[in-house]
Motif scaffolding. Structure first.
Motif, mmCIF file in Angstrom:
data_model
loop_
_atom_site.group_PDB
_atom_site.id
_atom_site.type_symbol
_atom_site.label_atom_id
_atom_site.label_comp_id
_atom_site.label_asym_id
_atom_site.label_seq_id
_atom_site.Cartn_x
_atom_site.Cartn_y
_atom_site.Cartn_z
ATOM 1 N N TRP A 133 -2.595 0.476 -3.972
ATOM 2 C CA TRP A 133 -2.364 -0.972 -3.888
ATOM 3 C C TRP A 133 -1.510 -1.371 -5.087
ATOM 4 C CZ3 TRP A 133 -3.983 -4.294 -0.001
ATOM 5 C CH2 TRP A 133 -3.718 -5.642 -0.215
ATOM 6 N N PHE A 144 -9.072 -1.697 1.544
ATOM 7 C CA PHE A 144 -8.014 -0.952 0.856
ATOM 8 C C PHE A 144 -8.363 -0.688 -0.608
ATOM 9 C CE2 PHE A 144 -6.025 -3.187 4.359
ATOM 10 C CZ PHE A 144 -5.217 -2.212 4.930
ATOM 11 N N SER A 195 -6.687 -5.778 -5.537
ATOM 12 C CA SER A 195 -7.012 -4.871 -4.443
ATOM 13 C C SER A 195 -7.596 -5.746 -3.356
ATOM 14 C CB SER A 195 -7.997 -3.783 -4.870
ATOM 15 O OG SER A 195 -8.131 -2.817 -3.848
ATOM 16 N N SER A 218 -6.334 0.985 9.991
ATOM 17 C CA SER A 218 -6.859 -0.198 9.316
ATOM 18 C C SER A 218 -7.085 -1.307 10.332
ATOM 19 C CB SER A 218 -5.869 -0.681 8.247
ATOM 20 O OG SER A 218 -4.785 -1.369 8.855
ATOM 21 N N GLY A 223 -7.858 2.795 -2.130
ATOM 22 C CA GLY A 223 -6.583 3.446 -1.846
ATOM 23 C C GLY A 223 -5.452 2.811 -2.643
ATOM 24 N N VAL A 260 0.810 -1.221 0.000
ATOM 25 C CA VAL A 260 0.000 0.000 0.000
ATOM 26 C C VAL A 260 0.848 1.279 0.000
ATOM 27 C CG1 VAL A 260 -1.943 -1.138 1.130
ATOM 28 C CG2 VAL A 260 -0.192 -0.024 2.534
ATOM 29 N N ARG A 261 2.169 1.141 0.007
ATOM 30 C CA ARG A 261 3.023 2.332 0.061
ATOM 31 C C ARG A 261 3.896 2.399 -1.179
ATOM 32 N NH1 ARG A 261 5.587 2.514 6.086
ATOM 33 N NH2 ARG A 261 6.108 4.627 5.385
#
Length: 299
Positions: free
Chosen positions: A48, A43, A39, A277, A46, A10-11
Motif C-alpha cells: 500500500w 489490504f 492502509s 479482493s 499487503g 497497491v502496485r
C-alpha cells in the motif's frame, strides 16, 4: 454524466502502477482517484503506497486526466502540511487536482499514530475546523490561526494553486454538520450511500436513502443562499447493497447508473479491478463500461 475510476495504491510503480493511470486516461475517464489512507481494511497486510507521491507520479505520467483523493481525512493529516502538498500537486499536474475530503473513520488510520480513536463527535469537531482552515491556507498567502484542534502560525503558501481561487473540494458527508461544510466549501459532494444498508438493505432502499441525502444537501445549501446545482454530486460505488453487481456487465452498470442519475448524481466512480479482493471484476467489462456507458447514459 461523468465517469471516473479509483485506483488503489497497491502496485509498485514499475510493476503496473504507472500503466494503470495511463490506461485510465486512454479509456477516457474524467478523473482517476486514489484512497488517502496509511492502509485499508483487507489490504492492510499487503502493499500500500502513499497517496500524495502516487498522485505526483500520476500527474507526470498523464496529461489530460483529472486526479484526486477519495478521500483525505484528518486522521493523520494536518491542514498546514497538507496545503503545501496540495499546492505542489496542483502545480505539477498543471491544475488537474481535486481534493476529496471526509471526516475519517475508526479504521487503521485512526490509531496508526498512537492515538486513541476519536468519537464521532470528535471527528465532526475536527472536520469542522480542518476544512475551513484548509480553505484559507489554499487561498491566502499567509495564515495564522489558533483553534481547539489545529493551529497555524504565519503559514505561507505562495504562489497558491494553479486553479483559482484554489483546487476544488469534493466533500464526503451525510450528517448535518458535514453537509453544511459541503454546502459552504465544496465544489462537489461525495456519497457512498447509507452504510447501514450495506449488509441487509436493498438497492431500492439505497436509492431512497441517497435521495434523502441529496434533499438534505439541497436544504443545507438553501440555508446559506447557495444553489445546490452548483455542486457536482459524486457516488463512489462498491458500498451500496448492489455491491459488485453493477460491474458484472455493461447493461447492469447502465441500469445502476441510470437509477442514480435520475436522483441528481452527476459523477460515478468505479474501482479499477483488483483480483482476489472486494473489487474483483472482469477487465473487459471494466473497459466496456469506461468506453460505452457514458454514451448510453447520455442517450
Amino acid at each position: 454524466m461523468r465517469l471516473s475510476t479509483v485506483i488503489l495504491p497497491v502496485r509498485r510503480w514499475s510493476d503496473g502502477g504507472r500503466d494503470q493511470w495511463r490506461r485510465a486516461e486512454s479509456l477516457g475517464f474524467d478523473t482517476a482517484y486514489t484512497y488517502d489512507h496509511l492502509s485499508w481494511r483487507t489490504f492492510r497486510d499487503g502493499p500500500w503506497f502513499g497517496a500524495v507521491p502516487t498522485l505526483t507520479a500520476a500527474a507526470a505520467a498523464t496529461s489530460r486526466l483529472r486526479l484526486g483523493t477519495l478521500v483525505t481525512s484528518p486522521n493523520f493529516r494536518h491542514p498546514v502540511t497538507l496545503a503545501k502538498d496540495l499546492i505542489t500537486l496542483d502545480d505539477v499536474s498543471g491544475g488537474r487536482i481535486t481534493l476529496g475530503i471526509g471526516a475519517g473513520g475508526n479504521g487503521f488510520d485512526a490509531t496508526a499514530l498512537g492515538q486513541e480513536p476519536w468519537t464521532p463527535r470528535e471527528r465532526a469537531d475536527r472536520f469542522g475546523e480542518f476544512v475551513p482552515l484548509l480553505d484559507r491556507l489554499l487561498t491566502e498567502e499567509s495564515v495564522s490561526y489558533r483553534g481547539a484542534h489545529y493551529s497555524a502560525e504565519e503559514a505561507r503558501n505562495i504562489p497558491g494553486c494553479v486553479q483559482r481561487p484554489r483546487l476544488p473540494f469534493a466533500v464526503a458527508a451525510t450528517g448535518p454538520r458535514g453537509l453544511k461544510l459541503a454546502a459552504r466549501h465544496g465544489q462537489a459532494w461525495v456519497t457512498t450511500g447509507d452504510p447501514k444498508l450495506f449488509e441487509a438493505g436493498t438497492p431500492e432502499q439505497s436509492v431512497a436513502a441517497i435521495r434523502g441525502q441529496i434533499g438534505k444537501l439541497v436544504a443545507a445549501c438553501a440555508e446559506i443562499g447557495r444553489d445546490a446545482a452548483e455542486l457536482d454530486k459524486v457516488l463512489l460505488t462498491g458500498f451500496t447493497p448492489d455491491r459488485a453487481r453493477p460491474m458484472e456487465s455493461l447493461d447492469a452498470f447502465v441500469d445502476f447508473a441510470g437509477r442514480h442519475l435520475a436522483l441528481g448524481i452527476t459523477d460515478i466512480a468505479i474501482h479499477a479491478p483488483i483480483p482476489g479482493s472486494d473489487f474483483a471484476a472482469d477487465e473487459k467489462v471494466f473497459e466496456q463500461i469506461a468506453t460505452e456507458a457514458p454514451a448510453q447514459l447520455r442517450g
